[in-house]
Enzyme design. Sequence first.
Site, PDB file in Angstrom:
ATOM      1  N   CYS A 116       0.819  -1.224   0.000  1.00 15.26           N
ATOM      2  CA  CYS A 116       0.000   0.000   0.000  1.00 15.26           C
ATOM      3  C   CYS A 116       0.845   1.263   0.000  1.00 15.26           C
ATOM      4  O   CYS A 116       0.336   2.355  -0.257  1.00 15.26           O
ATOM      5  CB  CYS A 116      -0.935  -0.011   1.208  1.00 15.26           C
ATOM      6  SG  CYS A 116      -1.927  -1.506   1.290  1.00 15.26           S
ATOM      7  N   HIS A 254      -3.704   6.884   3.105  1.00 17.08           N
ATOM      8  CA  HIS A 254      -4.069   5.579   2.550  1.00 17.08           C
ATOM      9  C   HIS A 254      -5.495   5.265   2.992  1.00 17.08           C
ATOM     10  O   HIS A 254      -5.832   5.395   4.173  1.00 17.08           O
ATOM     11  CB  HIS A 254      -3.071   4.543   3.052  1.00 17.08           C
ATOM     12  CG  HIS A 254      -3.392   3.144   2.647  1.00 17.08           C
ATOM     13  ND1 HIS A 254      -3.908   2.828   1.410  1.00 17.08           N
ATOM     14  CD2 HIS A 254      -3.266   1.964   3.322  1.00 17.08           C
ATOM     15  CE1 HIS A 254      -4.086   1.521   1.349  1.00 17.08           C
ATOM     16  NE2 HIS A 254      -3.704   0.978   2.488  1.00 17.08           N
ATOM     17  N   ASN A 284     -10.014  -0.649   0.285  1.00 15.56           N
ATOM     18  CA  ASN A 284      -8.555  -0.515   0.247  1.00 15.56           C
ATOM     19  C   ASN A 284      -8.049  -1.017  -1.106  1.00 15.56           C
ATOM     20  O   ASN A 284      -8.073  -2.219  -1.362  1.00 15.56           O
ATOM     21  CB  ASN A 284      -7.961  -1.326   1.404  1.00 15.56           C
ATOM     22  CG  ASN A 284      -6.448  -1.303   1.431  1.00 15.56           C
ATOM     23  OD1 ASN A 284      -5.801  -0.770   0.527  1.00 15.56           O
ATOM     24  ND2 ASN A 284      -5.881  -1.892   2.475  1.00 15.56           N
TER      25      ASN A 284
END
Length: 327
Positions: A116, A254, A284
């Site tokens: 990520c 994020h 996500n």
Amino acid sequence: MIGLHNSVIRSTGCSVPSRVVPNEWFTNYVDTSDEWIRSRTGIRERRFVGPGESSATLGVTAAKLALESSDLHPEDIDLIICATVTPENMCPQNAAVIHAALGCRPIPAFDLSAACTGFLYAMSIADQFLKTGAARHVLIVGSDVLSRTLDFTDRNSCILFGDGAGAAILSASPQRERGVHSVKIYADGGPRELIHVPGLVTPQPPADQKQHEHIRLNGREVFKFAVRRMIELTTDAILECRLAGRSIDLLIPHQVNQRIIDAALESTGFPSDRVMVNLEKYGNTSAASVPIALDEALKTGRAKPGDTLLLVAFGGGLTWGSAIVTL
Ligand SMILES: CC(C)(COP(=O)(O)OP(=O)(O)OC[C@H]1O[C@@H](n2cnc3c(N)ncnc32)[C@H](O)[C@@H]1OP(=O)(O)O)[C@@H](O)C(=O)NCCC(=O)NCCS
């Protein structure tokens, strides 16, 4: 820094699959509910790829949109970096697929793996090529399709992720007030098993095929790690900006869990009305999460020319990082 260039964000683009998967859909597979997912994560829906789509095809579309939004031609691009943990193939790399689809001249093009945090790793490399004069225009892409790794019998993980790609073109500029002021990237491999995405090439045949095929994560421990790192990165950036006489106009974190963002905001005192959140629509999306939110912030006017942005990411590896950028 005298004599060196600064790197500025010239344009952005993003691409998500057309298939929308609402929270309710998971009740077909696991004991969960829309209410649980919304209240524990903030996610309402996410996008999943369909047949013929991959992190490479999404990356190509995002890259083309970023190129169209710039005043550049494919031959102007000097370097392509694609951050992904779900490449279409181990070889050729996604960056080569993007290179060919855009019709660039022979230039370096490679993938990098930092989960990520991948887009910030790509930004750090791009920034260094641009500041040293080794490149004038760099295309960076974050693209992941974690839906292809999900175990739809594991309610702890399958509801969290979505697919997508985001891209940005960074260019060298003599302007000192605009551009990337700092990019910081970190990794700690000690707790690496907290998030595990299996590879195609393993040291030995897997004893348990199911363990081998799917993403596995320790959600509770990752939650704590994410809050801790987001607090550290945000506190550090606030101080850095204060010393430079800047203020942060928009924080783009994020997009993983609203509760992680809220806990970090509460601890740092950063105002919630200056935070870009779109995780309710996409879940996500791993390396695509920050660039998709960046693109949306620019397209909707949440981020404007002259604004200073703080980008923050954390994830598998474990990795984490931040960037302070003035548009
Ligand atoms: C996964 C996550 C949403 C779980 O939220 P949480 O508040 O920490 O929940 P817990 O893990 O404490 O679990 C609480 C209970 O909910 C249950 N639960 C987990 N997922 C569920 C779901 N989809 N639906 C219903 N119940 C669920 C658990 O089984 C547990 O039940 P138990 O108490 O009977 O054991 C949260 O920890 C998170 O977002 N972690 C980070 C995610 C991550 O790893 N992202 C990738 C890298 S950035």
